[in-house]
Design a protein around this motif. Sequence first.
Motif, short mmCIF file in Angstrom:
data_model
loop_
_atom_site.label_atom_id
_atom_site.label_comp_id
_atom_site.label_asym_id
_atom_site.label_seq_id
_atom_site.Cartn_x
_atom_site.Cartn_y
_atom_site.Cartn_z
N LEU A 1 -7.74 -0.50 -4.30
CA LEU A 1 -6.74 -0.87 -3.32
C LEU A 1 -6.77 -2.36 -3.01
O LEU A 1 -7.83 -2.99 -3.06
CB LEU A 1 -6.96 -0.10 -2.01
N THR A 2 -5.61 -2.91 -2.67
CA THR A 2 -5.59 -4.26 -2.11
C THR A 2 -6.10 -4.19 -0.68
O THR A 2 -6.17 -3.11 -0.07
CB THR A 2 -4.18 -4.84 -2.11
N ASP B 1 -3.70 -2.46 1.54
CA ASP B 1 -3.74 -1.00 1.45
C ASP B 1 -4.97 -0.42 2.14
O ASP B 1 -4.91 0.67 2.70
CB ASP B 1 -3.69 -0.56 -0.01
N ALA C 1 -4.07 -0.36 5.80
CA ALA C 1 -2.99 0.58 6.12
C ALA C 1 -3.36 2.03 5.85
O ALA C 1 -2.62 2.94 6.26
CB ALA C 1 -1.74 0.21 5.33
N GLU C 2 -4.47 2.26 5.19
CA GLU C 2 -4.85 3.61 4.76
C GLU C 2 -4.81 4.65 5.88
O GLU C 2 -4.24 5.73 5.72
CB GLU C 2 -6.25 3.55 4.12
N ARG D 1 -1.14 5.60 6.88
CA ARG D 1 -0.48 6.42 5.87
C ARG D 1 -1.04 7.84 5.86
O ARG D 1 -0.31 8.81 5.68
CB ARG D 1 -0.60 5.76 4.51
N ARG E 1 3.29 6.12 8.30
CA ARG E 1 3.64 5.14 7.27
C ARG E 1 4.71 4.15 7.76
O ARG E 1 4.68 2.97 7.39
CB ARG E 1 4.14 5.88 6.03
N VAL F 1 3.56 0.75 9.20
CA VAL F 1 2.80 -0.20 8.40
C VAL F 1 3.41 -1.60 8.40
O VAL F 1 2.68 -2.59 8.61
CB VAL F 1 2.59 0.32 6.96
N ARG G 1 -7.85 -7.50 -4.26
CA ARG G 1 -8.67 -6.30 -4.26
C ARG G 1 -10.10 -6.66 -3.88
O ARG G 1 -10.48 -7.82 -3.90
CB ARG G 1 -8.59 -5.61 -5.62
N ARG H 1 -9.07 -1.82 9.44
CA ARG H 1 -8.81 -0.41 9.15
C ARG H 1 -9.31 0.48 10.28
O ARG H 1 -8.64 1.44 10.70
CB ARG H 1 -9.49 -0.02 7.84
#
Length: 235
Positions: A96-97, A100, A103-104, A107, A112, A115, A136, A152
């Motif tokens: 994942l970047t 991402d 945002a995990e 989502r 979602r 985001v 990444r 996160r």
Amino acid sequence: MLELAHLTAGYPGRPPVLRDACLTIAPGEAVGLQGPSGCGKSTLARVAALLHRPDHGTVTVDGHRVHGWRHRAPRSLRTRIGVVFQQPRQSADPRLTLADVIAEPLRANGRRAEVPDRLPELSRSVGLTDELLTRRPHEVSDGQLQRACLARALALEPRWLVCDEMTSMLDASTTAALVGAVESYRTRTGAGLLAVSHDDELLTRWCDRTVTLAAGAAGSAGAAGSAKDLDTWTS
């Protein structure tokens, strides 16, 4: 309140690392947890985060007694607790970047649509630039990746934060930035904090009080931290 009562916990085939451990954290309170290696600090933190089922004892989150652990815990309780682990490279998907990674949780919890608005806000709160968000994990430093992991943990706006040796692999400036981000969030939301660390000075400056965990036993209340020194870490 986050209440851990008379916990005994360990791992299959080994003696328990926690025996009859008790800890209570009030809303808005920052509690430090210290003790020698192997005494069960990380196990207690994982139990508090609903990631490890204790052999005995109870966990109560905001008046709700916990009966399920990990994915079996009710979503309404799981999302109240944000966790930052010691080693970001073991807790972030290398595919994942950073965007991402952050945002995990949104989502995964049917949010979602939030985001596009929340991602810039979260990344700024931990000091990540837009350019870093496209990279990444193998393309960034440990400190940059840990910033993404903290963002996160904050994505679902938890009422409780568990930081398990969050800064142990980082330099002083990154430690100050991460502690500052946590404190800004707590000031805004009133979230409670459990901070695990070997760094006694950090816990004294960061936390309202510190609990010492002896090997295989419950922790006992230590001296209160000095709130007036917190600006050392948030300036």
